[in-house]
Scaffold this active site. Structure first.
Site, short mmCIF file in Angstrom:
data_model
loop_
_atom_site.label_atom_id
_atom_site.label_comp_id
_atom_site.label_asym_id
_atom_site.label_seq_id
_atom_site.Cartn_x
_atom_site.Cartn_y
_atom_site.Cartn_z
N ARG A 1 0.89 -0.95 0.15
CA ARG A 1 0.04 -0.12 -0.18
C ARG A 1 0.73 1.34 -0.42
O ARG A 1 1.86 1.36 0.80
CB ARG A 1 -0.94 -0.24 1.28
CG ARG A 1 -1.50 1.41 1.77
CD ARG A 1 -2.71 0.57 0.64
NE ARG A 1 -4.23 1.79 1.02
CZ ARG A 1 -5.19 2.13 0.25
NH1 ARG A 1 -5.15 1.40 -1.19
NH2 ARG A 1 -5.93 2.98 1.20
N GLY B 1 -14.31 0.66 -4.58
CA GLY B 1 -14.37 1.14 -3.46
C GLY B 1 -15.02 0.61 -2.51
O GLY B 1 -14.83 -0.75 -2.39
N THR C 1 -9.82 0.18 -9.70
CA THR C 1 -8.41 0.29 -9.24
C THR C 1 -9.34 -1.21 -10.14
O THR C 1 -9.92 -2.17 -10.98
CB THR C 1 -9.37 -0.24 -7.44
OG1 THR C 1 -8.81 0.96 -6.99
CG2 THR C 1 -8.99 -1.61 -6.77
O1 DON Z 1 -7.91 0.95 -0.79
C1 DON Z 1 -9.10 1.48 -1.69
O2 DON Z 1 -9.65 1.14 -1.11
C2 DON Z 1 -9.30 2.11 -2.83
N1 DON Z 1 -8.77 3.56 -3.09
C3 DON Z 1 -9.94 1.93 -4.23
C4 DON Z 1 -10.21 2.52 -4.93
C5 DON Z 1 -11.40 1.68 -5.53
O3 DON Z 1 -11.28 0.65 -5.88
C6 DON Z 1 -11.61 2.50 -7.16
N2 DON Z 1 -11.64 1.59 -7.95
N3 DON Z 1 -13.44 1.22 -8.74
#
Ligand code: DON
Length: 573
Positions: free
Chosen positions: A99, A477, A384
């Site tokens: 991360r 997210g 993501t």
């Molecule tokens: O780490 C996380 O939870 C977010 N930065 C993830 C963002 C994300 O999954 C966007 N996707 N659609």
């Protein structure tokens, strides 16, 4: 993805959805030996080639990861971070945390103005939103420790794809028109040909990225301790960002103990803090274990109601307790305790929606925190990417990786050709004020130098009778957690095959805002029944991208499920 959403205003919903459905497979991809499921056919193929030339699932995952940085610049990356969960064929598990970290100069109130208000977009777009990237460190760590091939070998296909280019699908060409990408000269030049936008079927070549990948292949430590580190830090600082060469030098990959739980006899292995994913998933499943969901029926209003109530409670706990475990004490044992879940379950009324702001947490042994929270308006960023790998021996890898938003901060590192994350937005810029995903977060996730922002990424492995059964994950997210839960329950509770479970209409609740988000394919009758129980519904087109694998317990076949909501493809042999 974001552009796709905008397009909805231009095209008829029906037409767009027909395109989406046309791409959706109805049955899983069968492979007797090995399989990779990822968002792009080319990156899945790269992983498969590694296994066919003697590599294991980790070699395949690392090769797929680097290839995604080329063919899926929306989220595949070397300028972001992620999590890799490995379960070896002998049953060992390893969770690799790569991360991003906050730069040393980061401060708790860095995104607030003089009046203490959050400055719009500062944590999302541009140089100030960039966290110290961990992806290269993480992939290299995994390759060196658990791979069989050399780094040069697994990175080679990505270099080739970057140098020779690849043909853009319609969705990718549309995504590249992102308005915020145009704000940064390097991004505008590379991804938008200075305004002469790429069209479907055109070839995107990335020679600068090819050179950077080549340099990483020869000397991976260079990005953290050498010339590449100096060039990257200089590029970020020139734009006003905080990441320094010292931040890069201090970046550390961490191996952590995965979260473990059980659900109706299946073993769950998932992401620990700084992800909230594993804890929330296990808490949700623990609450639901006491209900006979199968009897209520797949996607019945009665089942969606109970599951959403479990989602609501787990996200409430997420907001109050979770953050970087290196900085805050996280009450993990209590949160994943079955008795605690049973007490939460008792607070669920099968006929009526709870009210999020009135939730009363059951007695909690650890320090209780009470949040003063008030949701505000949200924007809706996306991206993501998750990919899953199983090799011929039965080693399994689940990786979720991200730049946070689609194309991250939209900043391309000058001269290096890769996009940088905006992961700083995953911190609470201000407690009680939602981030880009509408998530409210507590003190454990305040910004601090060297801290990792709380994530929802949930790479997950499920065992049946102690044997590998499912490899799961998704972007989205906060909806990552509920998508993984939905897919898992689809198989375990409702007897769907993996592809059906991935395809099934999704629903999501995250405590605040107090509403169930549902995909519009859910039947109108079901939606009305949910409304009659007191739920407010937020009806969306679709979200997520489950790139998942199941092992057929009878034949050992690897069954890959790719998500028709995106352009993913499971490839195996
Ligand atoms: O780490 C996380 O939870 C977010 N930065 C993830 C963002 C994300 O999954 C966007 N996707 N659609």
């Amino acid at each position: 993805m974001r552009i796709q959403l905008k397009l909805l205003f231009l095209c008829s919903l029906a037409a767009v959805f027909a395109t989406t459905l046309a791409a959706a497979p109805l049955r899983p991809t069968h492979a007797p030996h090995a399989i990779v499921a990822s968002v792009h056919e080319l990156s899945s193929r790269v992983g498969v080639e590694m296994m066919q030339s003697g590599g294991n699932a980790v070699d395949a995952a690392v090769a797929t990861g680097f290839a995604l940085a080329v063919v899926h610049p929306q989220a595949g990356n070397i300028g972001g971070g992620g999590f890799l969960l490995l379960r070896t064929a002998t049953g060992e598990t390893h969770f690799i945390d790569f991360r991003e970290k906050a730069p040393a100069a980061a401060t708790e109130n860095m995104y607030l103005d003089a009046q203490g208000n959050v400055i719009p977009d500062l944590s999302v777009i541009g140089y100030k939103s960039i966290g110290v990237p961990g992806s290269v460190a993480g992939l290299v760590y995994a390759e060196r420790k658990y791979g069989k091939l050399s780094l040069e070998k697994v990175i080679a296909p990505a270099i080739k794809l970057a140098r020779e280019g690849f043909s853009l699908a319609y969705e990718d060409a549309e995504d590249l028109k992102d308005e915020d990408l145009s704000k940064f000269a390097g991004s505008r030049r590379i991804f938008q040909r200075d305004g002469h936008f790429y069209q479907t079927g055109e070839i995107l070549k990335q020679p600068e990225l090819a050179r950077t990948l080549e340099r990483i292949g020869k000397n991976p430590d260079d990005l953290y301790h050498g010339a590449l580190a100096r060039e990257l830090a200089a590029a970020i600082q020139k734009g006003g960002g905080l990441v320094t060469i010292e931040d890069l030098a201090h970046y550390e990959v961490k191996e952590r103990e995965p979260i473990r739980g059980s659900y109706r006899g299946y073993d769950i292995i998932s992401a620990p803090p700084p992800s909230s994913g594993g804890i929330a998933l296990v808490e949700i499943l623990n609450i639901l274990e006491g209900f006979d969901l199968a009897k209520l029926g797949n996607r019945s209003a009665a089942a969606i109601h109970l599951v959403s109530e479990a989602f609501r409670r787990a996200f409430y706990d997420r907001a109050d307790f979770l953050g970087d475990p290196d900085f805050a004490r996280i009450p993990v044992p209590q949160l994943i305790d079955k008795k605690y879940a049973a007490a939460w379950r008792d607070s669920i009324d099968p006929s009526h929606a709870s009210v999020s702001k009135d939730l009363k947490r059951p007695p909690f042994n650890e320090l209780e925190r009470v949040a003063q929270l008030s949701p505000r308006t949200l924007h809706e960023p996306e991206n993501t990417t998750h990919y899953s790998v199983v090799d011929p021996e039965g080693n399994a890898v689940a990786v979720t990786t991200t730049l946070n938003d689609s194309f991250g901060s939209r900043v391309t590192a000058d001269g290096l050709g890769f996009l940088l994350n905006d992961e700083m937005d995953d911190f609470a810029s201000k407690q009680g004020v939602p981030n880009a995903y509408g998530l409210i977060q507590g003190p454990a996730n305040a910004i601090g130098p060297g801290k990792r922002p709380l994530s929802a990424m949930t790479p997950t492995i499920v065992l049946k009778d102690g044997k590998l059964f499912l490899v799961l994950g998704s972007p989205g997210g906060p909806t990552i957690i509920t998508t993984v839960a939905n897919v898992l329950m689809g198989v375990v509770d409702f007897g769907l095959d993996l592809q059906e479970a991935v395809n099934a209409p999704r629903f999501h609740h995250q405590w605040l805002p107090d509403q169930i988000r549902v995909e519009e394919r859910l039947s109108p009758d079901t939606m009305n029944l949910l409304r009659s129980k007191g739920h407010k519904l937020d009806v969306r087109h679709y979200w997520g991208d489950g790139e998942c694998i199941m092992i057929d317990p009878k034949t050992g076949d690897r069954l890959g499920a790719s998500d028709g909501r995106n352009n993913g493809k499971a490839v195996g042999y």
